[in-house]
Design an enzyme around this catalytic site. Structure first.
Site, PDB file in Angstrom:
ATOM      1  CG  ASP A 296      -1.720   1.229   1.396  1.00  0.00           C
ATOM      2  OD1 ASP A 296      -2.441   1.587   0.448  1.00  0.00           O
ATOM      3  OD2 ASP A 296      -1.601   1.877   2.454  1.00  0.00           O
TER       4      ASP A 296
ATOM      5  N   GLY B 174     -10.517   6.230   0.194  1.00  0.00           N
ATOM      6  CA  GLY B 174     -10.768   7.034  -1.000  1.00  0.00           C
ATOM      7  C   GLY B 174     -11.103   8.471  -0.653  1.00  0.00           C
TER       8      GLY B 174
ATOM      9  CD  GLU C 169      -3.987   9.506   3.937  1.00  0.00           C
ATOM     10  OE1 GLU C 169      -4.458  10.614   3.588  1.00  0.00           O
ATOM     11  OE2 GLU C 169      -4.317   8.434   3.400  1.00  0.00           O
TER      12      GLU C 169
ATOM     13  CG  ASP D  29      -1.992   7.524   0.179  1.00  0.00           C
ATOM     14  OD1 ASP D  29      -1.026   8.248  -0.088  1.00  0.00           O
ATOM     15  OD2 ASP D  29      -2.942   7.347  -0.603  1.00  0.00           O
TER      16      ASP D  29
END
Length: 259
Positions: free
Chosen positions: A17, A60, A26, A19
């Site tokens: 992954d 998202g 973030e 983020d």
């Protein structure tokens, strides 16, 4: 006296992954970029760290915007959502180029170790391709190249749906039983598990929900991947005696009975 030897499986692929897993994108990247977009478009939203922490439970970015707007009694049109997405993307790319996004502890070290060992490494993310490529361009001198990328643009449903991982498995030709996912969130963990992958969870400092409710589904949960002088803490799962996640440690996770 006969000794019982644990068979350690060879690791063939790791799916990363982005983020919160590869990098702290973030709080210093996406959040201020959204706030700048809101201001430009005259939308009455300001996401401080506490609020954004709660919104991160929704995978998202645009889904978060839509959810927050509705919680505030507003319904945004698709055109408005598209404008937020486009303006936010520009500001995020600027912040990446300005160096506001940094790799998490142990990521650079482990990427190089896996690359030298010939382990396939793919990105599987809910972020858009443009955001991912901007980050990779910024850090390309620090890390080896990835073998492939599956972004939100490539699938119909993002995490927690398994679509991204299933597509990555198909494109890479990797065997799920000899592969691992590295994630930071409950949604990412659910997506990996639904695709038949064991998952190492390194929760972001602000993602307490993943830590609290998802330990049982993860092969192991660690504070981060660990570096010399910055050892990690195992929160759940096999002990990490070196204080850092290594190829040997990941292969040990493959040998642990699935939950």
């Amino acid at each position: 006296m006969a000794l019982l030897l644990l068979k350690v499986n060879r690791l063939s692929a790791v799916f990363w992954d982005v983020d919160g897993t590869l990098a702290d994108t973030e709080m210093g990247g996406h959040r201020p970029a959204f706030n700048m977009a809101f201001k430009e478009l005259d939308l009455p939203f300001v996401w401080d760290e506490e609020l954004y922490n709660k919104l991160l439970a929704i995978p998202g970015g645009i889904r978060r915007v839509k959810f927050h707007a509705e919680a505030c009694g507003m319904t945004l049109s698709q055109d408005q959502l598209d404008q937020v997405r486009d303006r936010k993307r520009l500001h995020y790319l600027e912040r990446v180029h300005e160096g506001h996004v940094h790799l998490r502890p142990g990521v650079k070290r482990l990427l190089h170790e896996l690359s030298h060992a010939g382990v396939k490494q793919w990105i599987v993310t809910s972020s858009g391709t443009a955001s991912v490529m901007a980050l990779l361009k910024q850090i390309q001198k620090q890390i080896p190249s990835f073998d492939g990328v599956v972004a939100s643009d490539d699938v119909a449903s993002g995490k927690p749906a398994p679509d991204g991982y299933l597509l990555a498995l198909k494109r890479s030709g990797a065997n799920s039983a000899a592969s691992l996912a590295v994630e930071d969130s409950a949604a990412g963990l659910s997506a990996a598990r639904a695709a038949g992958l064991r998952c190492l969870l390194t929760p972001s400092p602000w993602d307490a929900e993943a830590l609290r409710n998802s330990c049982d589904e993860a092969a192991a949960v660690l504070e981060h991947l660990g570096d010399p002088g910055q050892p990690t803490t195992v929160l759940s799962g096999a002990s990490c005696q070196e204080g850092a996640v290594t190829l040997k440690y990941l292969e040990t996770l493959l040998s642990v009975p699935d939950r």
